[in-house]
Design an enzyme around this catalytic site. Structure first.
Site, short mmCIF file in Angstrom:
data_model
loop_
_atom_site.label_atom_id
_atom_site.label_comp_id
_atom_site.label_asym_id
_atom_site.label_seq_id
_atom_site.Cartn_x
_atom_site.Cartn_y
_atom_site.Cartn_z
N TYR A 50 0.84 -1.18 0.00
CA TYR A 50 0.00 0.00 0.00
C TYR A 50 0.88 1.24 0.00
CZ TYR A 50 -3.17 3.66 1.42
OH TYR A 50 -3.89 4.82 1.47
N TRP A 108 1.93 5.12 -2.51
CA TRP A 108 1.79 5.85 -3.77
C TRP A 108 2.75 5.39 -4.84
CZ3 TRP A 108 -1.06 10.46 -5.13
CH2 TRP A 108 -2.10 10.73 -4.25
#
Length: 769
Positions: free
Chosen positions: A118, A120
């Site tokens: 998890y 960006w």
């Protein structure tokens, strides 16, 4: 056409989560990074992507933790982060990893593999780490996945029951130009934090939030900021200081005034909504004996009684836009602020009118309020996951600590799997997760933890196998995001650091060892062409004609801004809820949800409700010396990305992330500007540096997230200023299981400098030959 292996001595472009940048190479080979001239407000974060400070924390070679290398999986997991690594050759690392995958699958099955990842990762469409690792794990038989996000765990679950899925709403927020013409009053719960709007997932082409709000101000829009802090607005606004986690109480009181003074739009409530008749008795106190009056709310939230009443009247008498920051739902009972804000907007009757209604995150990302035509860009297909087991993303520690235990999610009952191997690529759980001491304990449970990472972050230091990967400057890619202006040819501008490899090449090499076809017969250049072709086809369906790939790659930057057209959220629904229903069971806005009521959840009934948080400033029996800690997004980085850059370091004080406290609270604790302080509660302790500020209301402290975790193992204290050393790791509710970081009380005391050791967050781990 052959893609260039390296940038020539001329300007090119790259995309990052902070924007689109121009890159040039000087005659001596140095890189120069500037915001693209088309961006009126470029973020300074990305200017430092090639800084030497970042090179100093790069991972040079594959590395394996000593105990794991010598004694095999599961050896001394309590020594993760404390014992040396051994640098190895790629063949050794991948051979050992392939063998470990085979062992786990044979002994425990694919349900013992967690593919978290998890975060960006990269702004590129191809070299997107999570997509790469999830594709690989699906091809070898599947993995336990996660759903939702830390940013919107509660919001994403509640919204489809009330009005529509978040992605759909996100893409149709009323645009800035419309609000500048029509909005008279902009009331925002949690401000419009421009620091958050520096970013979007595929790269903001033109940063628009500041210009958008200034345009509204110049046109006469009045702003009311309801927040514990005042410095989260880029324009002049009225500040109504509110206790954290009490916004729902204030919204209920505003609704009470609308109802009792006959200011609610009953026509809209009857034609476009269901369930107001079930909510109204609660609002008036007929069901619980507590009318939700301004006096009732004021005692909870701290906003003056008369201002609550007058604000409700002003909202009813103006074209009003209500905005709710995402931070409000990162709390215990985080579903309620979104639900109640929509209910309040429905009572005003302005949903679907130009400049009226509601917004869920103006200022959360740059693309909220952009008016570009949106279409889906191509990406890496991840395939089908044969394993159906999943967890809500914020329940990692629960999963690792409690295998087999049941949990509820969105009205159904599931159970946690027994995880033996964790693979993380493109994220940092020791930034995102709460109560990091609890996560550290849970992190000892898996037998093997693998991390693909460019930098020696805490997550890399706490792994068993660390594989060095390239950054976006060291590979070719395509940058694009729905709602943003540019499609960017992200051309390679640097050679890979050390022995770094692209995630794609790592998984392709690993897959070959397992007789799996990962590449689908394509190299990087072939995949870029495939992804672009899908994007071109999808764009054509939205009447946007993209050039062929060769022309795009040669041009380097495609501007989609000419596709812009004014947007009014839910305009068609307002015009005819029969012909354009929202995707709820009734086709209308559900102020009362029969579905949620049917779940029989004590902490999330069938209509918006005020719940007292487990930790808040109004709690009976609370130690009066404790403060409510807000752990907001940082100004100088995205989450923890580039924390080692000069730009991020420049925001620290004495090498630590600062904590902001109100002057009265500082005086009461004998704390002065620049003092070292200890922030603590029963979950943990951390060291920070005090900044005394009138922008913070009394009783509240603010410590931004993203400082790379740095544990002093001997003293059991975090020394860099990472607030998740003390935040609360319990579900927002049994409906969403979202994170609750903003529900947090702490004690703060002045710390003698002799009590604090040096910060080592950016130091390499120890190596052993």
């Amino acid at each position: 056409m052959k893609l260039p292996d390296r940038l020539p001595s001329s300007k090119t472009h790259t995309a990052s989560h902070w924007g689109v940048y121009d890159i040039a190479r000087s005659g001596n080979g140095d890189l120069s990074i500037t915001g693209t001239v088309e961006d009126p407000d470029p973020s300074p974060i990305g200017l430092h992507m090639a800084a030497n400070d970042l090179r100093q924390v790069r991972i040079a070679k594959p590395s394996i933790r000593k105990s794991w290398l010598e004694n095999g999986p599961g050896s001394n997991p309590h020594l993760r982060g404390r014992e040396p690594f051994v640098e190895v050759e790629w063949d050794v690392a991948l051979d050992r990893l392939a063998g470990e995958f085979q062992r786990i699958r044979e002994e425990f099955g694919n349900e013992a593999i967690f593919g978290g990842s998890y975060g960006w990762a990269s702004a590129g469409r191809f070299h997107h780490a999570q997509s790469q690792v999830h594709r690989f794990l699906n091809l070898i038989g599947g993995y336990v996945s996660h759903v939702d996000s830390y940013s919107l765990g509660a919001g994403k679950v509640i919204l489809p029951h009330v009005i529509d899925g978040f992605s759909s709403l996100f893409n149709q927020h009323t645009s800035w130009d419309v609000m500048a013409k029509e909005t008279e009053l902009f009331v925002t719960f949690g401000g419009v934090p421009v620091k958050n709007a520096q970013i979007s997932q595929g790269g903001p082409g033109r940063h628009r939030v500041v210009a958008g709000m200034r345009g509204m101000a110049q046109a006469g829009t009045r702003f009311v900021n309801i927040s514990p802090v005042s410095d989260n607005m880029p324009v002049t606004s009225e500040w109504l200081a509110i206790r954290p986690n009490t916004d729902v109480a204030l919204m209920l009181a505003l609704a009470y005034v609308l109802e009792t003074e006959r200011l609610a739009d009953l026509n809209f409530l009857n034609s476009h909504c269901v369930g107001y008749d079930r909510f109204r008795p609660y609002l008036l106190g007929e069901t619980d004996g507590d009318p939700k009056t301004p006096a009732w709310a004021s005692a909870i939230c701290g906003v003056p009684v008369e201002r609550i009443a007058t604000l409700a009247r002003e909202m009813a008498g103006s074209r009003t836009m209500l905005n709710v920051s995402w931070s409000l739902q990162r709390a215990v009972h985080g579903e309620q602020p979104f639900w109640m804000a929509i209910t309040l907007a429905a009572m005003l009757g302005q949903i679907g009118l130009p400049g009226g209604g509601f917004g869920l995150g103006y200022g959360a990302m740059n693309s909220v309020g952009n008016d570009n035509v949106r279409f889906k860009f191509g990406d890496v297909p991840q395939g089908r996951n044969p394993v159906k087991t999943f967890i809500p993303v914020a329940r990692i520690a629960d999963m690792l600590l409690n295998p087999g235990e049941s949990f509820t999610y969105n009205g159904k009952v599931y159970s946690y799997p027994d995880i033996r191997l964790v693979y993380w690529a493109g994220g940092n759980p020791f930034h995102h997760h709460q109560d990091l001491n609890r996560l550290l304990k849970a992190w000892e449970k898996p037998e093997t933890i693998v991390v693909n990472e460019p930098y020696w972050t805490a997550t890399a230091k706490l792994a068993d196998i660390v594989l060095p990967v390239t950054t976006s400057l060291e590979r070719n890619d395509i940058g694009a995001a729905s709602g943003e202006d540019f499609v960017v040819a992200m051309k390679k501008v640097e050679d890979p650091f050390g022995q770094s490899r692209n995630d794609f090449d790592i998984f392709d090499d690993l897959a070959r060892r397992m007789d799996i076809d990962f590449s689908d017969g394509l190299d990087e250049k072939g995949w870029l062409r495939r992804i672009y072709a899908v994007s071109k086809e999808n764009a054509a369906a939205s009447n946007i004609a993209l050039p062929d790939f060769e022309a795009f790659w040669d041009t380097g930057l495609l501007d989609l801004g000419s596709s812009a057209a004014p947007v009014v959220m839910l305009e068609a629904f307002r015009g005819s809820p029969v012909e354009h229903p929202v995707p709820t069971p009734s086709g209308r806005i559900e102020i009362f949800s029969e579905t949620i009521e049917g779940f029989s959840l004590a902490d999330c009934p069938g209509h918006p409700t005020w719940f007292e948080p487990p930790e808040w400033l109004g709690a009976s029996g609370r130690d009066a010396t404790t403060l409510h800690l807000i752990s907001d997004q940082p100004v100088r980085r995205l989450h923890s990305q580039l924390d080692a850059s000069p730009h991020s370091k420049a925001g620290k004080i004495a090498g630590r992330e600062p904590i902001h406290i109100q002057p009265l609270d500082a005086v009461a604790r004998g704390i002065a500007e620049g003092d070292l302080v200890e922030v603590s509660n029963g979950r943990g302790r951390l060291i920070s540096v005090a900044v005394v500020s009138n922008a913070i209301m009394p009783g509240v402290a603010r410590l931004s997230t993203g400082a790379w975790l740095d544990i002093d193992w001997d003293r059991n204290i975090e020394r860099h200023g990472n607030p998740n050393a003390v935040t609360l790791d319990i579900p927002a509710s049994s409906l969403s299981q979202g994170c609750s970081a903003q529900t947090c009380l702490v004690a703060i005391r002045r710390l003698d400098p002799t009590e604090a050791r040096a910060v080592l967050a950016f130091e390499h781990p120890e190596f052993q030959a």
